[in-house]
Design an enzyme around this catalytic site. Structure first.
Site, PDB file in Angstrom:
ATOM      1  N   ASP A 445       0.962  -1.092  -0.157  1.00 26.26           N
ATOM      2  CA  ASP A 445      -0.105  -0.021  -0.055  1.00 26.26           C
ATOM      3  C   ASP A 445       1.120   1.296   0.098  1.00 26.26           C
ATOM      4  O   ASP A 445       1.565   1.307   0.989  1.00 26.26           O
ATOM      5  CB  ASP A 445      -0.861  -0.045   1.143  1.00 26.26           C
ATOM      6  CG  ASP A 445      -1.906   1.115   1.481  1.00 26.26           C
ATOM      7  OD1 ASP A 445      -1.683   2.166   0.553  1.00 26.26           O
ATOM      8  OD2 ASP A 445      -3.028   0.917   1.996  1.00 26.26           O
ATOM      9  N   HIS A 446       0.771   1.888  -1.152  1.00 28.55           N
ATOM     10  CA  HIS A 446       1.841   2.982  -1.217  1.00 28.55           C
ATOM     11  C   HIS A 446       1.540   4.217  -0.383  1.00 28.55           C
ATOM     12  O   HIS A 446       2.163   5.049  -0.190  1.00 28.55           O
ATOM     13  CB  HIS A 446       1.775   3.541  -2.800  1.00 28.55           C
ATOM     14  CG  HIS A 446       3.170   4.226  -3.116  1.00 28.55           C
ATOM     15  ND1 HIS A 446       4.183   4.156  -2.309  1.00 28.55           N
ATOM     16  CD2 HIS A 446       3.517   4.727  -4.293  1.00 28.55           C
ATOM     17  CE1 HIS A 446       5.032   5.084  -2.935  1.00 28.55           C
ATOM     18  NE2 HIS A 446       4.642   5.169  -4.420  1.00 28.55           N
ATOM     19  N   ARG A 447       0.242   4.276   0.189  1.00 32.95           N
ATOM     20  CA  ARG A 447      -0.094   5.318   1.089  1.00 32.95           C
ATOM     21  C   ARG A 447       0.716   5.341   2.566  1.00 32.95           C
ATOM     22  O   ARG A 447       1.002   6.175   3.250  1.00 32.95           O
ATOM     23  CB  ARG A 447      -1.423   5.461   1.554  1.00 32.95           C
ATOM     24  CG  ARG A 447      -2.605   5.506   0.481  1.00 32.95           C
ATOM     25  CD  ARG A 447      -3.766   5.335   0.866  1.00 32.95           C
ATOM     26  NE  ARG A 447      -4.104   3.672   1.048  1.00 32.95           N
ATOM     27  CZ  ARG A 447      -5.253   3.197   1.601  1.00 32.95           C
ATOM     28  NH1 ARG A 447      -6.286   4.364   1.803  1.00 32.95           N
ATOM     29  NH2 ARG A 447      -5.451   2.202   1.902  1.00 32.95           N
TER      30      ARG A 447
END
Length: 473
Positions: A445-447
């Site tokens: 998850d790039h967040r």
């Protein structure tokens, strides 16, 4: 009679012409770039490097700073103007000049560049300054930004930008890139509330809107477009496949229906990135076969080694052993190590969870993995045995393939995909030697996780699998 301003208009009343300087657009690498924000107004004091306007090309948004400090006497640009290098942004009375009794610029219409008014003609009356919207008071302050109580110096702060001023009406305040992102997700950007300065819509605002829309559980409407939880999507195509040839209808299993909905949500809501890595498992495989020969009643698969390696990596990189809370604003770090294992069954994919993997040895994990996989295939898994996971492993090593993109299993923030190992020639510094290489695919998850951290995690994981002594520590 006032001397003319650098633009050809007379200088503002009470301002020495020598003290007026032009703030110009520097080299911005593009021509005809639109102005999307005007950050100051006539009468404002600006410091050197304080932003005057915001420009936005099709690739980037940039703020243009003031090259010197002073008081804005005339604005030359407005929202919607297109500018290139050298365009005049504003006339600024440089520091050291006398305070002007009136900040209003004088109209210069009908005059040529550098023209002087006849000495016997009366000085033209100053034209009223364009009406400027009054910024709303800032919470916790007794005065508006840029306006000081009598006898005080105006606070050196930039007035807040209100999207209703710079983009009047109902026009959404977002960059072309954000608009394109919203279109890709089927989002009506008019419905998204911006959290950026002045109500500017950010990428996270669009993602949060989608998350809220999906959580609302709305269903598609029957119009020309479907509204799924507030997402404006085209309706699913209706096709009579029978007219093209023979067909057979087969209903989806319950597991497929449930997992399909979860996967669709996770793919839409989580900004996936996949990091690929190869692990040299030559020594690990030799040890695994030796261990299997010593424990013939127990199947010791490569997966148990992968579980131990993942636990070691989660301890070294705790951000992977985490979840975003429901609001998406807090990261919950876990102190336990429960690993989900994707199991292929005749009815579809299920993910049972093996708990406290950090407290179990290779033989314990092998035994529990065999038991829970059998329960999954026999449809005897309970809800408790499929919840509480920290990190998932999806192994296709027994089937084939090289690399793939596994979908993160929310609310986890990463998942490891494992493909089929193969013997390859690897340079050892002196010669090419046959080594057993295992392809790894880490989706995250790039967040929560950036690319550098993911690369370090994947490299650490490969090193753990490559040195069996580390796994046994």
């Amino acid at each position: 009679m006032q001397p003319p301003s650098p633009s050809g208009a007379p200088s503002p009343a009470g301002v020495n012409m020598a003290d007026l300087k032009e703030a110009r657009v520097p080299d911005i690498g593009h021509a005809d770039v639109p102005v999307i924000e005007v950050l100051v107004k006539v009468g404002d004091r600006v410091e050197k490097e304080q932003s005057l306007i915001t420009l936005e090309s099709d690739k980037a948004t940039m703020e243009v700073p003031s090259p010197f400090a002073g008081v804005v006497k005339e604005m030359k640009l407005k929202v919607g103007d297109e500018v290139s290098e050298g365009a005049v942004i504003a006339l600024i009375e440089a520091d050291g000049a006398a305070v002007s009794p009136s900040p209003s610029p004088v109209s210069g219409e009908g005059r040529g560049e550098g023209a002087q008014a006849p000495s016997n003609s009366p000085a033209p009356a100053p034209a009223p300054a364009p009406a400027q919207p009054t910024p709303a008071p800032v919470a916790g302050q007794g005065v508006q930004p840029g306006i000081a109580p009598e006898g005080d110096v105006a606070p050196q702060v930039r007035p807040p930008v209100d999207a209703r001023v710079v983009m009047p009406g109902d026009a959404p305040y977002a960059s072309p890139a954000i608009r394109a992102f919203a279109r890709e997700l089927g989002v009506d950007i008019q419905q998204v509330k911006g959290s950026g300065r002045g109500g500017r819509i950010q990428r996270d605002d669009v993602s949060a809107y989608v998350k809220h829309a999906l959580a609302s559980g709305a269903r598609p409407s029957t119009g020309a477009s479907a509204s799924v939880g507030g997402l404006s999507l085209l309706p699913w195509p209706k096709v009579d496949f029978a007219k093209f040839g023979e067909i057979e209808e087969k209903p989806l299993t319950r597991i497929q229906k449930i997992s399909g909905a979860n996967l669709a949500r996770n793919w839409a809501m989580i900004p996936h990135v996949t990091q690929h890595e190869d692990a040299d498992i030559t020594e690990m495989e030799a040890f695994r076969k030796q261990l299997g020969a010593e424990n013939k009643d127990l199947k010791i698969s490569p997966l148990v080694f992968q579980i131990k390696a993942v636990v070691a990596a989660l301890k070294a990189f705790p951000q992977f052993n985490a979840s975003l809370d429901e609001s998406g604003e807090k990261l919950i770090l876990k102190k336990y190590f429960h690993i989900g294992i994707a199991v292929d069954t005749p009815d579809g994919l299920v993910v049972p969870v093996i708990r406290d993997c950090d407290k179990k040895g290779l033989l314990d994990l092998a035994r529990e993995l065999g038991e829970i996989s059998k329960k999954a295939r026999d449809k005897k898994l309970g809800p408790a045995e499929m919840s509480g996971g920290c990190f998932s492993i999806s192994s296709l090593g027994g089937i084939g393939g090289t690399y793939f993109t596994p979908i993160v299993n929310a609310p986890e923030v990463a998942i490891l995909g494992v493909s089929k190992s193969a013997v390859k020639p690897v340079w050892n510094g002196k010669e090419f030697a046959p080594r057993t290489m295992l392809p790894l695919s880490l989706s995250y998850d790039h967040r929560v996780i950036d690319g550098a951290l993911a690369a370090r995690f994947a490299s650490f994981l490969a090193n753990q699998l490559g040195d069996i002594r580390r796994l046994l520590l």
